[in-house]
Design an enzyme around this catalytic site. Structure first.
Site, PDB file in Angstrom:
ATOM      1  N   LEU A  66       0.826  -1.210   0.000  1.00 59.84           N
ATOM      2  CA  LEU A  66       0.000   0.000   0.000  1.00 59.84           C
ATOM      3  C   LEU A  66       0.862   1.263   0.000  1.00 59.84           C
ATOM      4  O   LEU A  66       2.058   1.210   0.311  1.00 59.84           O
ATOM      5  CB  LEU A  66      -0.920  -0.041   1.231  1.00 59.84           C
ATOM      6  CG  LEU A  66      -1.968  -1.161   1.175  1.00 59.84           C
ATOM      7  CD1 LEU A  66      -2.543  -1.472   2.551  1.00 59.84           C
ATOM      8  CD2 LEU A  66      -3.084  -0.796   0.195  1.00 59.84           C
ATOM      9  N   PRO A  67       0.265   2.412  -0.340  1.00 53.59           N
ATOM     10  CA  PRO A  67       1.063   3.627  -0.546  1.00 53.59           C
ATOM     11  C   PRO A  67       1.787   4.172   0.686  1.00 53.59           C
ATOM     12  O   PRO A  67       2.911   4.672   0.563  1.00 53.59           O
ATOM     13  CB  PRO A  67       0.045   4.656  -1.041  1.00 53.59           C
ATOM     14  CG  PRO A  67      -1.078   3.848  -1.607  1.00 53.59           C
ATOM     15  CD  PRO A  67      -1.123   2.596  -0.789  1.00 53.59           C
ATOM     16  N   LYS A 175      15.469  -0.697   5.018  1.00 53.25           N
ATOM     17  CA  LYS A 175      15.060  -0.125   3.722  1.00 53.25           C
ATOM     18  C   LYS A 175      15.413   1.369   3.657  1.00 53.25           C
ATOM     19  O   LYS A 175      15.973   1.844   2.659  1.00 53.25           O
ATOM     20  CB  LYS A 175      13.556  -0.345   3.553  1.00 53.25           C
ATOM     21  CG  LYS A 175      12.862   0.541   2.560  1.00 53.25           C
ATOM     22  CD  LYS A 175      12.856  -0.015   1.178  1.00 53.25           C
ATOM     23  CE  LYS A 175      12.319   1.027   0.202  1.00 53.25           C
ATOM     24  NZ  LYS A 175      12.272   0.615  -1.147  1.00 53.25           N
TER      25      LYS A 175
END
Ligand code: NAD
Length: 305
Positions: A66-67, A175
């Site tokens: 999801l965004p 990340k």
């Protein structure tokens, strides 16, 4: 027995990932707010659910792509803690959230899942839309060892490198550290190449010299930012495709947020974020949809005559 995956978020990344799960032998029941994304996933062999709550019925795994963090928290926890997926999904299912979100946001979802007796890992990815379609993503996973081992079964059809970074939230930390470093060496590479060109060097010659010298780095090896130096990279295709400036800015914003939370100093990351933000708004048009190596144009455009 065929294992069931509920897949939430079938956009540029999620669409390809869900298709690879179908190819990997999973029964995929998918949901996205966008009818176009639903239609594409159906063509790839997913069955389409009427809602996210419908998708998770009987699921062994729930994967989301999801965004942002607010949407991920909304989907799992809901607006008041009672209307999210955690309230309706099987207790035996494992959640893998592959979205790029703040580590603190992942930890909030992880804590709510733990309270509900449900296992959760954050599993953000490195690699773009092409890697998602090819099943060659790198996954950086945060979660307890046993959940990591269970998650690997679902991640394998979608990726070629799967790492456990630590406990819940650690995947997101890995990340943003990686992408902050990527932003820093790309801006540094563009800056060095521009200095060389301004002083009369051929960028291809300079790149070859630095590739064999101590300035060698991934941006020079795989992703040269000067048009025409390397074939097939976004720089040689008017900076189309690749990894958008807007997504790099999102990740650098998450790095800033994490640094505030941990009181870390990130002067290089902050400088890179400022450079990408100035670049986004440079040359009289929004550069946000261009590949991030277009930062080279920022240096070229600001060269003193
Ligand atoms: P995208 O905008 O193409 O896809 C997101 C999808 O989520 C859309 O189809 C949207 O309709 C859907 N969605 C939004 N809210 C929803 C909801 N409540 N329920 C169901 N579906 C909903 O974005 P993307 O490029 O696929 O990126 C997804 C994630 O992957 C982001 O967190 C991004 O930072 C990360 N990421 C992207 C790339 C890339 O190159 N695109 C690379 C690495 C990581």
């Amino acid at each position: 027995m065929t294992q069931k995956v509920a897949f939430i978020g079938l956009g540029n990344m999620g669409g390809g990932m869900a298709a690879n799960l179908v190819k990997g032998g999973f029964e995929v029941r998918a949901f996205d707010l966008s009818p176009a994304a639903q239609a594409h996933a159906k063509e790839e062999g997913c069955s389409i659910a009427a809602s996210a709550a419908d998708a998770v019925v009987g699921a062994d795994y729930v994967v989301s792509m999801l965004p942002n963090g607010a949407i991920v928290e909304g989907v799992y926890i809901g607006s008041d803690g009672t209307d999210g997926l955690l309230n309706v999904m099987p207790k035996t299912a494992l959640i893998l959230d592959c979205s790029t979100i703040a580590p603190d946001s992942a930890r909030r979802v992880g804590a709510a899942a733990e309270k509900a007796g449900i296992r959760f890992v954050d599993a953000p990815v490195s690699g773009g839309v092409a890697a998602a379609a090819a099943g060659t993503l790198a996954f950086m996973v945060g979660g307890v060892e046993s959940s990591f081992e269970a998650a690997k079964i679902v991640l394998q059809p979608m990726g070629s490198n799967i790492f456990r970074a630590g406990d819940v939230g650690a995947g997101q930390v890995a990340k943003i550290c990686n992408n902050m470093l990527l932003a820093i060496h790309m801006t540094g590479t563009a800056e060095a190449l521009q200095l060389g060109m301004d002083n009369g060097l051929d960028p291809a010659v300079l790149s070859n010299i630095m590739l064999k010298s101590s300035g060698c780095n991934w941006s020079l090896q795989k992703y040269n930012p000067v048009p025409g130096v390397m074939e097939g990279v976004p720089a040689s295709k008017d900076y189309q495709g690749g990894f958008m400036v807007d997504l790099m800015l999102k990740d650098l914003g998450l790095a800033m947020e994490a640094s505030l939370s941990s009181r870390s100093s990130i002067p290089m990351g902050a400088a890179a974020r400022n450079l990408f933000n100035l670049h986004k708004h440079s040359a009289g048009e929004d550069q946000g949809k261009k590949d991030f190596s277009s930062i080279q144009k920022f240096y070229t455009g600001n060269k003193k005559s």
